[in-house]
Design a protein around this motif. Structure first.
Motif, PDB file in Angstrom:
ATOM      1  N   PRO A 189      28.996 -50.301 -46.075  1.00 33.47           N
ATOM      2  CA  PRO A 189      30.046 -51.138 -46.667  1.00 33.47           C
ATOM      3  C   PRO A 189      29.626 -52.610 -46.733  1.00 33.47           C
ATOM      4  O   PRO A 189      28.919 -53.104 -45.858  1.00 33.47           O
ATOM      5  CB  PRO A 189      31.233 -50.946 -45.705  1.00 33.47           C
ATOM      6  N   LEU A 190      30.064 -53.291 -47.781  1.00 28.11           N
ATOM      7  CA  LEU A 190      29.797 -54.718 -47.960  1.00 28.11           C
ATOM      8  C   LEU A 190      31.115 -55.485 -47.987  1.00 28.11           C
ATOM      9  O   LEU A 190      32.163 -54.926 -48.344  1.00 28.11           O
ATOM     10  CB  LEU A 190      29.068 -54.958 -49.282  1.00 28.11           C
ATOM     11  N   PRO A 191      31.088 -56.776 -47.642  1.00 27.83           N
ATOM     12  CA  PRO A 191      32.279 -57.602 -47.864  1.00 27.83           C
ATOM     13  C   PRO A 191      32.678 -57.515 -49.335  1.00 27.83           C
ATOM     14  O   PRO A 191      31.809 -57.499 -50.219  1.00 27.83           O
ATOM     15  CB  PRO A 191      31.813 -59.010 -47.490  1.00 27.83           C
ATOM     16  N   ALA A 192      33.974 -57.454 -49.586  1.00 28.66           N
ATOM     17  CA  ALA A 192      34.453 -57.180 -50.944  1.00 28.66           C
ATOM     18  C   ALA A 192      35.131 -58.390 -51.562  1.00 28.66           C
ATOM     19  O   ALA A 192      35.827 -59.147 -50.881  1.00 28.66           O
ATOM     20  CB  ALA A 192      35.422 -56.000 -50.930  1.00 28.66           C
ATOM     21  N   VAL A 193      34.923 -58.539 -52.860  1.00 28.00           N
ATOM     22  CA  VAL A 193      35.703 -59.473 -53.665  1.00 28.00           C
ATOM     23  C   VAL A 193      36.452 -58.646 -54.698  1.00 28.00           C
ATOM     24  O   VAL A 193      35.839 -57.944 -55.510  1.00 28.00           O
ATOM     25  CB  VAL A 193      34.822 -60.522 -54.361  1.00 28.00           C
ATOM     26  N   VAL A 194      37.777 -58.697 -54.638  1.00 30.09           N
ATOM     27  CA  VAL A 194      38.612 -58.037 -55.641  1.00 30.09           C
ATOM     28  C   VAL A 194      38.811 -59.039 -56.772  1.00 30.09           C
ATOM     29  O   VAL A 194      39.473 -60.072 -56.590  1.00 30.09           O
ATOM     30  CB  VAL A 194      39.952 -57.596 -55.046  1.00 30.09           C
ATOM     31  N   ARG A 222      31.600 -74.113 -55.759  1.00 28.47           N
ATOM     32  CA  ARG A 222      32.737 -74.165 -54.832  1.00 28.47           C
ATOM     33  C   ARG A 222      33.164 -72.755 -54.420  1.00 28.47           C
ATOM     34  O   ARG A 222      33.471 -72.498 -53.251  1.00 28.47           O
ATOM     35  CB  ARG A 222      33.909 -74.902 -55.476  1.00 28.47           C
ATOM     36  N   VAL A 223      33.210 -71.849 -55.398  1.00 27.35           N
ATOM     37  CA  VAL A 223      33.585 -70.472 -55.094  1.00 27.35           C
ATOM     38  C   VAL A 223      32.568 -69.854 -54.139  1.00 27.35           C
ATOM     39  O   VAL A 223      32.927 -69.174 -53.171  1.00 27.35           O
ATOM     40  CB  VAL A 223      33.685 -69.643 -56.392  1.00 27.35           C
ATOM     41  N   GLU A 224      31.285 -70.078 -54.412  1.00 27.93           N
ATOM     42  CA  GLU A 224      30.237 -69.527 -53.558  1.00 27.93           C
ATOM     43  C   GLU A 224      30.395 -70.001 -52.110  1.00 27.93           C
ATOM     44  O   GLU A 224      30.347 -69.195 -51.172  1.00 27.93           O
ATOM     45  CB  GLU A 224      28.870 -69.942 -54.098  1.00 27.93           C
ATOM     46  N   ILE A 225      30.599 -71.284 -51.919  1.00 30.05           N
ATOM     47  CA  ILE A 225      30.736 -71.844 -50.569  1.00 30.05           C
ATOM     48  C   ILE A 225      32.004 -71.335 -49.897  1.00 30.05           C
ATOM     49  O   ILE A 225      32.011 -70.968 -48.717  1.00 30.05           O
ATOM     50  CB  ILE A 225      30.732 -73.388 -50.648  1.00 30.05           C
ATOM     51  N   PHE A 226      33.090 -71.288 -50.664  1.00 28.84           N
ATOM     52  CA  PHE A 226      34.385 -70.878 -50.122  1.00 28.84           C
ATOM     53  C   PHE A 226      34.349 -69.421 -49.654  1.00 28.84           C
ATOM     54  O   PHE A 226      34.796 -69.091 -48.548  1.00 28.84           O
ATOM     55  CB  PHE A 226      35.454 -71.073 -51.195  1.00 28.84           C
ATOM     56  N   LEU A 227      33.800 -68.537 -50.486  1.00 30.14           N
ATOM     57  CA  LEU A 227      33.727 -67.127 -50.109  1.00 30.14           C
ATOM     58  C   LEU A 227      32.799 -66.914 -48.911  1.00 30.14           C
ATOM     59  O   LEU A 227      33.105 -66.132 -48.004  1.00 30.14           O
ATOM     60  CB  LEU A 227      33.251 -66.289 -51.292  1.00 30.14           C
ATOM     61  N   ALA A 228      31.661 -67.601 -48.916  1.00 27.22           N
ATOM     62  CA  ALA A 228      30.723 -67.448 -47.806  1.00 27.22           C
ATOM     63  C   ALA A 228      31.349 -67.887 -46.486  1.00 27.22           C
ATOM     64  O   ALA A 228      31.112 -67.272 -45.435  1.00 27.22           O
ATOM     65  CB  ALA A 228      29.453 -68.247 -48.086  1.00 27.22           C
ATOM     66  N   HIS A 233      34.420 -67.610 -45.567  1.00 28.68           N
ATOM     67  CA  HIS A 233      35.442 -66.701 -45.060  1.00 28.68           C
ATOM     68  C   HIS A 233      35.001 -65.242 -44.989  1.00 28.68           C
ATOM     69  O   HIS A 233      35.660 -64.436 -44.334  1.00 28.68           O
ATOM     70  CB  HIS A 233      36.704 -66.823 -45.926  1.00 28.68           C
ATOM     71  N   LEU A 234      33.903 -64.906 -45.668  1.00 28.42           N
ATOM     72  CA  LEU A 234      33.443 -63.516 -45.655  1.00 28.42           C
ATOM     73  C   LEU A 234      32.117 -63.314 -44.918  1.00 28.42           C
ATOM     74  O   LEU A 234      31.778 -62.180 -44.565  1.00 28.42           O
ATOM     75  CB  LEU A 234      33.305 -62.983 -47.089  1.00 28.42           C
ATOM     76  N   ASN A 235      31.345 -64.383 -44.722  1.00 31.43           N
ATOM     77  CA  ASN A 235      30.056 -64.280 -44.032  1.00 31.43           C
ATOM     78  C   ASN A 235      29.214 -63.113 -44.544  1.00 31.43           C
ATOM     79  O   ASN A 235      28.920 -62.173 -43.813  1.00 31.43           O
ATOM     80  CB  ASN A 235      30.267 -64.112 -42.524  1.00 31.43           C
ATOM     81  N   PRO A 236      28.807 -63.134 -45.827  1.00 29.68           N
ATOM     82  CA  PRO A 236      28.069 -61.993 -46.367  1.00 29.68           C
ATOM     83  C   PRO A 236      26.707 -61.839 -45.684  1.00 29.68           C
ATOM     84  O   PRO A 236      26.128 -62.818 -45.242  1.00 29.68           O
ATOM     85  CB  PRO A 236      27.929 -62.340 -47.846  1.00 29.68           C
TER      86      PRO A 236
END
Length: 661
Positions: free
Chosen positions: A427-432, A650-656, A658-661
Motif C-alpha cells: 500500500p502507498l499513501p493515497a491522494v483522492v 506548494r501542493v508537493e510540499i503540503f502533501l509531503a 502530511h503524508l510522508n511518502p
C-alpha cells in the motif's frame, strides 16, 4: 556468486536509483513541445505549433517534400499561436492569445489572423482586446473580438477557397447566440450569411460547404432543434423540450445533408450514434456506433463530405472507421506501433497517395508524432518521426493508469481510475483526486499531468467517476441530481475504502480537487474528518446558497444555468434550502480537523473569490485557518506559467508534510 567489486557497484546503482529526484513540476505543467499538427489540404505541408527554441508558442510550416524547408512563419514576443487551420494549400488562419497571462486578464480574448505558408501577407481578421502583432498597413483593423472561427469550407475538385465562416457571438434570452458571417482571408471583406434560418439560433450545424443544415434555438427557456432536410427549402422542427430532456443531440451532417445524432435508445443505459430517419422522425435503429459500457462522446471524421469514421471515447479514445481502407490502415499502424493508442489524421484518406499524421501515445507517454506518406519520394521511407509531444517526460519514470469498477455502499457501480507507480510494492499513501464539473467525465486512458505528477511523488492516485459524472450512462449521470455532498460524496469515500481493501492505499490519505472537486474536498474533510490527513481545494465551491441563489454583490456567470438547470440538478433555493444548508462547507467548518490548502483566483466569475474568502474566514473563526493563496488576475484555473509552477510546488510540499511518502 558476485565479486565484492560487482556487489558494491550493484548496490551503488540501486542507491543512486532510489535517491534519484522525481521530474520537476515543469515536466508536467509546462506547455508541450509540440501542440497542434495540421496537414495542408494536399498533404504537402504540415503546420505545427511549438515553443521549442523560443519563449512563446509559434507557428512552423514544414514542406514535406525531400529537402523541403522548415519555416518559422509566426513568432511573437508577447503572444502564442493556437487554433491553426489551413484555408487552402498556401494560406492559413490562426488565433493569437497569451498563454502566459493570468486567466482572468482581459488580454485573453484571442484574435484571428491569416498568413501565407512562407510567412508573407499577414493580416488581422478579428481584433484582440490588445494587439500583440503588427499587421499589414493595408488593413490594420479587423472585426470585433466577439467573432470566432466556425468552419472552413471544403472546395469542390478544381476550386480554390479563400474564405472562412465566422460566428458573431451575441445573446438571446440571456444565452450566447451566434450569427454566421463570411470573411475573405485575403482582403478582409465580409459578407453576411443570407440564407433564411430560424430566429434566436445560438448554435449552428453546417456542412462541408458552409451551408447551415441545422440549428438550436432557445425560446421561453426551452430548446428547439431545427433541420433543413436535403432537397427542401423549409425548415423542420425536430423537437421542443426543456434543456435536460432533449430526445437526442445533433452531432453533425454529411455532404448529402443526412443528419447524425446521438441518443439513449429506449431500454438502453448508454448514448449511441445514429443517422436520423426523416420519415420515422426518429434516430435510426440499429445505431451506427455503440460503445459498450460507455456513452458515445465524439465526432465524425469526414473528408469531401463523406463520413469516413467516428472518433469517440470508451475507457480510452476509440476510432471506428466506416471506410474499409482506413480500417485496414489503422490495423497496420496498430501492429507497427503496438501497445499504444494511435490516433490518425489524414488527407486523401485511404487513397493510394494518402498522407497521415499519427499521434502514438500511452498512459506513460504524452506521445510521439509520426508522418506517413503512402507515396514517398524516391529513396525516402513511408514513415518519418516528427518529434515527441513532451521531451522532458521520460516514459520509464511514469506510472500506470487503470480503470476499475467499484461497488458503492448502495450497490451502484462506480468507475474508479487508479494511477500507481510501476513496481510499487504494498500500500502507498493515497491522494483522492476529485474531478470538477461535476457534470463531465474526469479521466480517459492517456498521460494525465496531475495524476502522473502525484504518482511521481510516491502516491497512489484515486480518481472516482462518482454519480453525476457523464460518459457512463444517462442513469449514472442523473443519479447525481440534488446529491451534492450526499451520495456523490459517498462514492468518493467508498473509492478510497475500496483502494485500501485492495491493498493499493495505506491508512494515510489526502483529498484534493478543483471547482466541484474542491467542493468535494471540503465536504470530505467535514463528513469524514478522520479519513483524511489533509485537503487541497482550489477554485472551490464552498457556499451552496451563494451558488444557487446568487448575490447582487458577487459577480458570476451562472445566471442562465440558475434559470434552466440549477433547481433540478443542484437544488431549488427555496424548496431545497435545508438540504443546501446541510451540505454547504462554510456551515460545516467546525467539523473539519485536517489541514487545508485553499487557493483561488481573484478574477474568477465561475466560482467567485467570495467562496474562498468565506471558507477561509469560517475556518479561521473555529481556530483552523487554512493555508491561503489568492492568485491575482487568475480566473477559474491558473494559466500563468509562474502561478502553475508555484501551485504545483506548494501542493508537493503540503502533501509531503502530511503524508510522508
Amino acid at each position: 556468486m558476485p565479486t565484492l567489486r560487482c556487489l558494491a557497484a550493484c548496490l551503488a546503482a540501486v542507491a543512486l536509483h532510489a535517491a534519484a529526484a522525481p521530474p520537476p513540476p515543469e515536466a508536467f505543467f509546462s506547455d508541450p513541445d509540440i501542440g497542434e499538427a495540421v496537414l495542408s489540404p494536399s498533404g504537402k505541408r504540415l503546420a505545427i505549433t511549438s515553443a521549442k527554441g523560443a519563449k512563446r508558442v509559434g507557428l512552423i510550416v514544414m514542406d514535406l517534400a525531400p529537402g523541403g524547408k522548415i519555416d518559422r512563419v509566426v513568432q511573437s514576443a508577447g503572444s502564442d499561436v493556437v487554433q491553426v487551420r489551413w484555408v487552402n494549400q498556401d494560406r492559413l488562419v490562426f488565433s493569437l492569445t497569451d498563454l502566459g497571462e493570468a486567466s482572468g486578464s482581459s488580454r485573453k480574448a484571442p484574435g484571428l489572423f491569416a498568413v501565407n505558408a512562407d510567412g508573407s501577407r499577414l493580416r488581422m481578421l478579428v481584433r484582440q482586446t490588445s494587439n500583440f502583432i503588427t499587421t499589414d498597413s493595408s488593413h490594420p483593423d479587423g472585426l470585433n473580438w466577439n467573432h470566432r472561427l466556425m468552419m472552413i469550407p471544403e472546395p469542390l475538385p478544381g476550386e480554390s477557397n479563400d474564405r472562412v465562416l465566422l460566428a458573431e457571438m451575441g445573446a438571446v434570452q440571456g444565452a450566447y447566440a451566434e450569427s454566421p458571417v463570411w470573411i475573405n482571408v485575403n482582403t478582409g471583406a465580409t459578407r453576411s450569411y443570407t440564407s433564411a434560418v430560424p430566429g434566436n439560433s445560438y448554435h449552428w450545424v453546417v456542412d462541408d460547404r458552409g451551408d447551415v443544415r441545422a440549428t438550436l434555438t432557445l425560446q421561453n427557456d426551452r430548446i428547439q432543434a431545427h433541420w433543413l432536410p436535403p432537397g427542401r427549402a423549409d425548415w423542420v422542427k425536430l423537437y421542443d423540450t426543456p434543456v435536460l430532456d432533449e430526445p437526442f443531440q445533433i452531432e453533425g451532417v454529411a455532404g448529402d445533408g443526412s443528419l447524425y445524432v446521438s441518443h439513449v435508445p429506449k431500454g438502453s443505459a448508454y448514448r449511441v450514434l445514429a443517422r436520423y430517419d426523416a420519415q420515422a422522425k426518429a434516430p435510426m435503429d440499429p445505431p451506427l456506433v455503440r460503445v459498450p459500457g460507455f456513452d458515445f462522446d465524439g465526432h465524425l471524421i469526414k473528408e469531401g463530405g463523406v463520413v469516413l469514421g467516428v472518433r469517440t471515447a470508451a475507457d480510452s479514445e476509440a476510432t471506428v472507421w466506416l471506410d474499409e481502407r482506413m480500417k485496414k490502415f489503422q490495423s497496420q499502424v496498430d501492429q507497427l506501433l503496438s501497445g499504444r493508442l494511435n490516433s490518425i489524421s489524414c488527407r486523401r484518406c485511404g487513397h493510394p497517395d494518402m498522407v497521415a499524421v499519427v499521434r502514438s501515445y500511452s498512459d506513460h507517454d504524452p506521445g510521439k508524432l509520426w508522418l506517413y506518406q503512402a507515396k514517398p519520394a524516391e529513396g525516402e521511407n513511408r514513415w518519418r518521426a516528427l518529434g515527441r509531444i513532451r521531451e522532458a517526460v521520460d516514459p520509464d519514470q511514469m506510472a500506470g493508469l487503470d480503470l476499475h469498477i467499484v461497488k458503492a455502499r448502495d450497490g451502484r457501480d462506480v468507475p474508479v481510475w487508479v494511477t500507481r507507480p510501476d513496481g510499487a510494492k504494498g500500500p502507498l499513501p493515497a491522494v483522492v483526486l476529485v474531478h470538477g464539473g461535476p457534470w463531465v467525465r474526469g479521466v480517459i486512458w492517456q498521460w494525465n499531468a496531475w495524476g502522473q505528477f502525484l504518482a511521481s511523488r510516491g502516491y497512489v492516485v484515486i480518481e472516482p467517476e462518482f454519480r453525476g459524472s457523464t460518459g457512463y450512462g444517462d442513469e449514472h449521470f442523473r443519479a447525481g441530481f440534488k446529491q451534492w455532498g450526499q451520495t456523490m460524496q459517498d462514492d468518493v469515500t467508498d473509492a478510497l475504502h475500496w483502494a485500501r481493501k485492495q491493498g493499493l492505499a495505506s491508512d494515510k490519505a489526502c483529498i484534493m480537487g478543483a471547482s466541484y472537486g474542491g467542493y468535494a474536498t471540503l465536504m470530505g474533510l467535514a463528513k469524514d474528518p478522520d479519513l483524511y490527513r489533509c485537503g487541497v481545494a482550489w477554485v472551490a465551491v464552498s457556499d451552496l446558497e451563494l451558488m444557487v441563489q446568487g448575490s447582487w454583490w458577487v459577480r458570476d456567470d451562472l445566471r442562465l444555468s440558475r434559470r434552466l438547470t440549477t433547481p433540478e440538478v443542484i437544488g431549488d433555493a427555496t424548496k431545497d434550502a435545508a438540504m443546501l444548508a446541510a451540505n454547504s462547507p462554510i456551515k460545516l467548518a467546525a467539523r473539519m480537523k485536517a489541514p487545508l490548502l485553499l487557493a483561488h483566483g481573484s478574477e474568477d466569475i465561475r466560482v467567485p473569490l467570495a467562496h474562498g474568502t468565506r471558507m477561509r474566514d469560517a475556518l479561521a473563526a473555529v481556530g483552523r485557518a487554512p493555508e491561503w493563496i489568492n492568485y491575482v488576475g487568475e480566473a477559474h484555473g491558473f494559466t500563468k506559467t509562474e502561478n502553475r509552477m508555484d501551485f504545483a510546488r506548494r501542493v508537493e510540499i503540503f502533501l509531503a508534510k502530511h503524508l510522508n511518502p
